[in-house]
Motif scaffolding. Structure first.
Motif, PDB file in Angstrom:
ATOM      1  N   UNK A   9      -1.815  40.985   2.725  1.00  0.00           N
ATOM      2  CA  UNK A   9      -0.045  40.532   2.675  1.00  0.00           C
ATOM      3  C   UNK A   9       0.500  40.397   4.010  1.00  0.00           C
ATOM      4  N   UNK A  10      -0.073  41.732   4.261  1.00  0.00           N
ATOM      5  CA  UNK A  10       0.314  42.621   5.660  1.00  0.00           C
ATOM      6  C   UNK A  10       0.109  41.048   6.915  1.00  0.00           C
ATOM      7  N   UNK A  11      -1.327  40.854   6.745  1.00  0.00           N
ATOM      8  CA  UNK A  11      -1.694  40.138   7.761  1.00  0.00           C
ATOM      9  C   UNK A  11      -0.781  38.853   7.655  1.00  0.00           C
ATOM     10  N   UNK A  12      -0.869  38.459   6.237  1.00  0.00           N
ATOM     11  CA  UNK A  12       0.092  37.102   6.323  1.00  0.00           C
ATOM     12  C   UNK A  12       1.407  37.437   7.318  1.00  0.00           C
ATOM     13  N   UNK A  13       2.088  38.378   6.394  1.00  0.00           N
ATOM     14  CA  UNK A  13       2.877  38.139   6.763  1.00  0.00           C
ATOM     15  C   UNK A  13       4.013  38.423   8.471  1.00  0.00           C
ATOM     16  N   UNK A  14       2.767  39.320   9.151  1.00  0.00           N
ATOM     17  CA  UNK A  14       3.043  39.318  10.353  1.00  0.00           C
ATOM     18  C   UNK A  14       2.282  37.590  11.005  1.00  0.00           C
ATOM     19  N   UNK A  15       1.236  37.366  10.199  1.00  0.00           N
ATOM     20  CA  UNK A  15       1.396  36.499  11.176  1.00  0.00           C
ATOM     21  C   UNK A  15       2.637  35.323  11.066  1.00  0.00           C
ATOM     22  N   UNK A  16       2.876  35.102   9.878  1.00  0.00           N
ATOM     23  CA  UNK A  16       3.768  34.324   9.541  1.00  0.00           C
ATOM     24  C   UNK A  16       5.170  34.526  10.796  1.00  0.00           C
ATOM     25  N   UNK A  17       5.331  35.518  11.042  1.00  0.00           N
ATOM     26  CA  UNK A  17       6.442  36.090  11.648  1.00  0.00           C
ATOM     27  C   UNK A  17       6.039  35.584  13.130  1.00  0.00           C
ATOM     28  N   UNK A  18       4.770  35.443  13.427  1.00  0.00           N
ATOM     29  CA  UNK A  18       4.453  35.075  15.052  1.00  0.00           C
ATOM     30  C   UNK A  18       4.131  34.558  15.255  1.00  0.00           C
ATOM     31  N   UNK A  44       1.196  46.181  14.795  1.00  0.00           N
ATOM     32  CA  UNK A  44       0.805  45.039  15.303  1.00  0.00           C
ATOM     33  C   UNK A  44       0.947  45.920  16.720  1.00  0.00           C
ATOM     34  N   UNK A  45       2.320  45.915  17.209  1.00  0.00           N
ATOM     35  CA  UNK A  45       2.295  45.619  18.466  1.00  0.00           C
ATOM     36  C   UNK A  45       2.255  46.815  19.061  1.00  0.00           C
ATOM     37  N   UNK A  46       1.958  47.813  18.241  1.00  0.00           N
ATOM     38  CA  UNK A  46       1.493  49.461  18.920  1.00  0.00           C
ATOM     39  C   UNK A  46      -0.029  49.517  19.185  1.00  0.00           C
ATOM     40  N   UNK A  47      -0.976  49.148  17.668  1.00  0.00           N
ATOM     41  CA  UNK A  47      -2.195  49.225  17.749  1.00  0.00           C
ATOM     42  C   UNK A  47      -2.900  48.203  17.589  1.00  0.00           C
ATOM     43  N   UNK A  48      -1.994  46.655  17.358  1.00  0.00           N
ATOM     44  CA  UNK A  48      -3.207  45.704  17.337  1.00  0.00           C
ATOM     45  C   UNK A  48      -3.316  45.082  15.645  1.00  0.00           C
ATOM     46  N   UNK A  49      -3.333  46.193  14.828  1.00  0.00           N
ATOM     47  CA  UNK A  49      -3.087  45.413  13.163  1.00  0.00           C
ATOM     48  C   UNK A  49      -2.104  46.483  13.076  1.00  0.00           C
ATOM     49  N   UNK A  50      -2.199  45.736  11.789  1.00  0.00           N
ATOM     50  CA  UNK A  50      -0.698  45.797  11.197  1.00  0.00           C
ATOM     51  C   UNK A  50      -1.393  46.939   9.671  1.00  0.00           C
ATOM     52  N   UNK A  51      -2.637  47.599   9.546  1.00  0.00           N
ATOM     53  CA  UNK A  51      -2.787  48.177   8.798  1.00  0.00           C
ATOM     54  C   UNK A  51      -3.185  49.875   9.824  1.00  0.00           C
ATOM     55  N   UNK A  52      -4.090  49.609  10.974  1.00  0.00           N
ATOM     56  CA  UNK A  52      -3.578  50.726  11.358  1.00  0.00           C
ATOM     57  C   UNK A  52      -2.560  51.376  11.932  1.00  0.00           C
ATOM     58  N   UNK A  53      -1.961  53.472  11.538  1.00  0.00           N
ATOM     59  CA  UNK A  53      -0.985  53.791  12.095  1.00  0.00           C
ATOM     60  C   UNK A  53      -1.439  54.885  13.317  1.00  0.00           C
ATOM     61  N   UNK A  54      -0.422  54.676  13.479  1.00  0.00           N
ATOM     62  CA  UNK A  54      -1.221  55.828  15.251  1.00  0.00           C
ATOM     63  C   UNK A  54      -0.698  57.074  14.967  1.00  0.00           C
ATOM     64  N   UNK A  55      -1.418  58.232  15.625  1.00  0.00           N
ATOM     65  CA  UNK A  55      -1.503  59.645  15.358  1.00  0.00           C
ATOM     66  C   UNK A  55      -0.447  60.069  15.633  1.00  0.00           C
ATOM     67  N   UNK A  56      -0.396  60.670  14.499  1.00  0.00           N
ATOM     68  CA  UNK A  56       1.197  61.878  14.289  1.00  0.00           C
ATOM     69  C   UNK A  56       1.134  62.605  15.140  1.00  0.00           C
ATOM     70  N   UNK A  57      -0.145  63.637  16.054  1.00  0.00           N
ATOM     71  CA  UNK A  57      -0.150  64.883  16.713  1.00  0.00           C
ATOM     72  C   UNK A  57      -1.709  64.058  18.151  1.00  0.00           C
ATOM     73  N   UNK A  58      -1.176  64.424  19.267  1.00  0.00           N
ATOM     74  CA  UNK A  58      -1.805  64.224  19.920  1.00  0.00           C
ATOM     75  C   UNK A  58      -2.822  64.797  20.135  1.00  0.00           C
TER      76      UNK A  58
END
Length: 67
Positions: A9-18, A44-58
């Motif tokens: 679902x995430x991928x379909x939503x992001x693809x539709x927006x693009x 998606x913009x930060x990591x290249x994938x809508x599922x991955x989360x950016x780390x909260x603490x460096x």
């Protein structure tokens, strides 16, 4: 707590927006909030994938807290 949205679902939503679909239309059809879609697009913009989360603490800061 509700179940998380599927990766598909995430991928379909992001693809539709693009493809140029309006965010409002995507949210209505997929029954998700606008805030949720914006979060997925930001990831998606930060990591290249809508599922991955950016780390909260460096990594360099998290090393200081280890015993």
């Amino acid at each position: 707590m509700p179940a998380p949205y599927s990766y598909d679902l995430r991928k379909k939503a992001v693809d539709a927006c693009s493809r140029g679909e309006k965010k409002r239309t995507i949210c209505r059809l997929m029954k998700i909030s606008r805030n949720t879609l914006d979060l997925w697009l930001k990831r998606e913009q930060e990591t290249g994938d809508s599922l991955k989360r950016s780390p909260s603490v460096p990594p360099e800061k998290s090393e200081k807290f280890r015993i």
